[in-house]
Each structure stands twice: as structure tokens, then as C-alpha cells.
Motif scaffolding. Structure first.
Motif, short mmCIF file in Angstrom:
data_model
loop_
_atom_site.label_atom_id
_atom_site.label_comp_id
_atom_site.label_asym_id
_atom_site.label_seq_id
_atom_site.Cartn_x
_atom_site.Cartn_y
_atom_site.Cartn_z
N ASP A 158 0.69 -1.14 -0.07
CA ASP A 158 0.06 0.06 -0.12
C ASP A 158 0.84 1.10 -0.16
O ASP A 158 1.91 1.19 0.59
CB ASP A 158 -1.06 0.03 1.17
N GLU A 159 0.48 2.15 -0.45
CA GLU A 159 1.11 3.49 -0.85
C GLU A 159 1.68 4.11 0.51
O GLU A 159 3.13 4.42 0.85
CB GLU A 159 0.29 4.43 -1.58
N ASP A 160 1.15 4.11 1.72
CA ASP A 160 1.53 4.82 2.86
C ASP A 160 2.93 4.19 3.31
O ASP A 160 3.68 4.75 3.67
CB ASP A 160 0.57 4.86 3.93
N ILE A 161 2.87 2.93 3.40
CA ILE A 161 4.07 1.98 4.01
C ILE A 161 5.23 2.12 3.13
O ILE A 161 6.41 2.41 3.50
CB ILE A 161 3.68 0.53 4.19
N LEU A 162 5.12 2.25 1.64
CA LEU A 162 6.13 2.23 0.68
C LEU A 162 6.61 3.91 0.88
O LEU A 162 7.67 4.12 0.61
CB LEU A 162 5.77 2.12 -0.79
N VAL A 163 5.83 4.97 0.96
CA VAL A 163 6.27 6.44 1.17
C VAL A 163 7.29 6.33 2.70
O VAL A 163 8.45 6.99 2.40
CB VAL A 163 5.05 7.26 1.53
N GLU A 164 6.90 5.58 3.57
CA GLU A 164 7.81 5.35 4.60
C GLU A 164 8.93 4.89 4.55
O GLU A 164 10.11 5.14 4.78
CB GLU A 164 6.96 5.06 5.92
N LEU A 165 9.02 3.84 3.53
CA LEU A 165 10.24 3.24 3.37
C LEU A 165 10.99 4.04 2.34
O LEU A 165 12.54 3.96 2.62
CB LEU A 165 9.96 1.56 2.64
N LYS A 166 10.73 4.68 1.44
CA LYS A 166 11.13 5.45 0.61
C LYS A 166 12.01 6.45 1.40
O LYS A 166 13.39 6.79 1.23
CB LYS A 166 10.39 6.14 -0.42
N GLN A 167 11.23 6.89 2.37
CA GLN A 167 12.08 8.14 3.21
C GLN A 167 13.22 7.61 4.02
O GLN A 167 14.10 8.36 4.08
CB GLN A 167 10.95 8.91 4.05
N ARG A 168 13.01 6.39 4.74
CA ARG A 168 14.08 5.71 5.44
C ARG A 168 15.30 5.50 4.47
O ARG A 168 16.50 5.67 4.69
CB ARG A 168 13.32 4.68 6.03
N VAL A 169 15.03 4.62 3.46
CA VAL A 169 16.15 4.39 2.56
C VAL A 169 16.96 5.68 1.81
O VAL A 169 18.07 5.74 1.90
CB VAL A 169 15.56 3.55 1.46
N GLU A 170 16.31 6.56 1.47
CA GLU A 170 16.58 7.93 0.87
C GLU A 170 17.32 8.83 1.98
O GLU A 170 18.52 9.26 1.65
CB GLU A 170 15.44 8.80 0.41
N ALA A 171 16.95 8.60 3.23
CA ALA A 171 18.02 9.21 4.46
C ALA A 171 19.22 8.60 4.62
O ALA A 171 20.06 9.19 5.05
CB ALA A 171 17.08 8.98 5.63
N ILE A 172 19.37 7.30 4.14
CA ILE A 172 20.51 6.65 4.12
C ILE A 172 21.50 6.87 3.06
O ILE A 172 22.61 7.04 3.37
CB ILE A 172 20.45 5.00 4.40
N PHE A 173 20.83 6.72 1.85
CA PHE A 173 21.61 6.65 0.59
C PHE A 173 21.40 7.89 -0.20
O PHE A 173 22.34 8.12 -1.01
CB PHE A 173 21.33 5.72 -0.35
N GLY A 174 20.53 8.79 -0.10
CA GLY A 174 20.35 10.05 -0.58
C GLY A 174 20.07 9.83 -2.09
O GLY A 174 19.64 8.91 -2.82
N ASN A 175 20.98 10.68 -2.81
CA ASN A 175 21.30 10.65 -4.46
C ASN A 175 21.99 9.42 -4.95
O ASN A 175 22.39 9.44 -6.29
CB ASN A 175 21.37 11.88 -5.15
N GLU A 176 22.62 8.58 -4.12
CA GLU A 176 23.13 7.55 -4.60
C GLU A 176 22.44 6.39 -5.33
O GLU A 176 22.99 5.72 -6.08
CB GLU A 176 23.92 6.81 -3.50
N LEU A 177 21.08 6.40 -5.14
CA LEU A 177 20.15 5.58 -5.75
C LEU A 177 19.08 6.23 -6.26
O LEU A 177 18.85 7.76 -5.94
CB LEU A 177 19.66 4.47 -4.61
#
Length: 274
Positions: A158-177
Motif C-alpha cells: 500500500d502507498e503509505d508504507i512505501l512512502v515511509e520506506l522510501k523516506q528511510r532508504v533515501e535518508a541513508i543513501f540520498g542521491n546514490e540511488l
């Protein structure tokens, strides 16, 4: 100088039942002798070749959202991988939210692929796996870990959990991915695709252009979803099918009156030949 036509597959060139009509094959193939023809898709090499039987492709293909550029005879032109370390960190972040990805990886230089998944699946993933029941490259794991060469990490939920996951991963890797969060039209959920920062259809088109020497000024592209916008920005003519996402239609030079199920791409091409 030849014109170039590159089309997305799902919801653009393929019908919703994943078929290509005889009419579309006939019109598309009629361009083979005087045009450069290729595809740009999120699909793997294996699935693409299954779907495109009888369809002319005479240039390298953009596969796995641009993580792989390869010819129909398995020659690899370019790859963009996520490292094992990074992919394992992504898996760990998803696990904290109780979700696990599909992981698409390269096994060897013969383009043999691995489609790995966790034994912990949600309903969307379970349904998708039914479509791969007869494939020999899928494998489930109790403790899912990445391989050395990973094309992409894909979550369906569902969208809400993927939004949270995206934020978590982006906080770690930023624009590396690169992160693509979009609706999944077949399943009624969302998907989050995580790729190498340069794995996209726009970079893929640049790779094909360098490999074949074609002129971007003669390029027309067809698409329907958000991962097509990059190639829309590069093309001389960008064409959205009638069923395309609203943002894609806004970016397109041409919005077709026909959907993918109405052979929109073929009808457009037939109109050009009149």
C-alpha cells in the motif's frame, strides 16, 4: 537517416492481458527496414523476449528500467548495478516495516537472471508470483539476501508504507540511488523500485544512441507511466497512450485517442504512413 521508435511495454505496447495483437505486430514490423526499433521496459530480458516474439527489434533494448542495455542475442551493452552491501541495507530497512522485496539480479554474462524473494509475502506479491509459476529463475528464501550484481529492488504494498520506506532508504543513501514510487495498474497497489542512480530510460536511450549512432532529433517514444518521463524529455516526439498517467500526458507532445488495449501505438504509426 533513419527515424527511431522506442516504446514502453506494459500498458503502452502490450495489451492488458500482456499480449501483442497481430495488427500491432504487422504495423510495427512494417517499419523495420527503414527505421530503428526498440523497447524500454521495467521487464527482464527473459520476460521481454517472451512477450516480444514475432515483434521486430533491431537495436539494443532498455531493460529493467535502464539497469540493463542488451541486444536480442544477449550481448550486454551496459549495466547499472546496486551493490550487495547497499541492497542488503535496503532489505533490512524494509524488514523493520514488515515488508520484503523482489530482488532482480544478474547471474552471469549470458544474461541468466535471478528473481529472489522472501518467504514472507504480502497478498500483492503472492498474486504476482502466480504469474511466474512456470519460470525457473525464481527462488524464495527464508532469509533473503542480495547477490553481487543487483539490477533493482522492488517492493509492492500500500502507498503509505512505501512512502515511509522510501523516506528511510533515501535518508541513508540520498542521491546514490534512484527511487520510483508509482501505482501498479495490474494489482491496484503501489510499487517502490530502487535502482542505481543512473538506471533509467533516459540514460538507456543515451547508451543506445552511443552504440548505434542514431540522432536524438529523429527519436519518437511511446509511454504511459512516470518512469517514461525521462525519455519523453530526450525525444523529439513523445507520445502518450490514452490510458497514460495524467503527469505523463502533460509531458507528451502527442496524446493518443486510443489505449494500449486499442492498439494505440500501432494506430499512430499507421497514421504516419498515410
Amino acid at each position: 537517416m533513419k527515424n527511431i521508435y522506442i516504446t514502453d511495454l506494459d500498458h503502452t505496447f502490450l495489451r492488458s492481458d500482456l499480449s501483442v495483437s497481430d495488427y500491432t505486430k504487422k504495423i510495427w514490423n512494417s517499419y523495420e527496414n527503414h527505421s530503428i526499433l526498440s523497447i524500454a521496459t521495467a521487464r527482464t530480458y527473459k520476460k521481454t523476449m517472451q512477450f516480444m516474439q514475432g515483434v521486430s527489434i533491431n537495436a539494443p533494448m532498455i531493460l529493467l528500467d535502464g539497469a540493463l542495455i542488451a541486444t536480442t542475442n544477449r550481448k550486454i551493452i551496459d549495466t547499472k548495478f546496486i551493490s550487495k552491501k547497499m541492497a542488503d541495507e535496503i532489505i533490512n530497512e524494509g524488514a523493520k516495516l514488515g515488508i520484503y522485496p523482489f530482488l532482480l539480479s544478474l547471474l552471469d554474462q549470458e544474461l541468466n537472471e535471478a528473481f529472489s524473494y522472501s518467504h514472507t509475502l504480502n497478498n500483492y506479491q503472492t498474486e504476482i508470483l502466480k504469474r511466474y509459476a512456470n519460470d525457473d529463475h525464481t527462488q524464495g528464501f527464508k532469509n533473503l539476501r542480495a547477490m553481487e550484481d543487483n539490477f533493482k529492488v522492488v517492493y509492492m504494498a500500500d502507498e503509505d508504507i512505501l512512502v515511509e520506506l522510501k523516506q528511510r532508504v533515501e535518508a541513508i543513501f540520498g542521491n546514490e540511488l534512484k527511487y520510483i514510487l508509482a501505482p501498479e495498474a495490474y494489482m491496484g497497489c503501489y510499487f517502490l523500485t530502487i535502482l542505481h542512480k543512473d538506471a533509467d530510460k533516459a540514460h538507456g536511450i543515451q547508451s543506445i544512441s552511443e552504440a548505434t549512432g542514431f540522432d536524438l532529433g529523429r527519436l519518437s517514444v511511446f509511454g504511459d507511466n512516470l518512469n517514461d518521463i525521462g525519455m519523453f524529455n530526450l525525444a523529439n516526439i513523445s507520445v502518450a497512450v490514452a490510458n497514460a498517467h495524467a503527469d505523463v500526458k502533460q509531458m507528451a507532445n502527442v496524446v493518443l485517442p486510443h489505449t494500449n488495449d486499442e492498439d494505440g501505438v500501432a494506430k499512430y504509426l499507421q497514421g504516419l504512413k498515410r
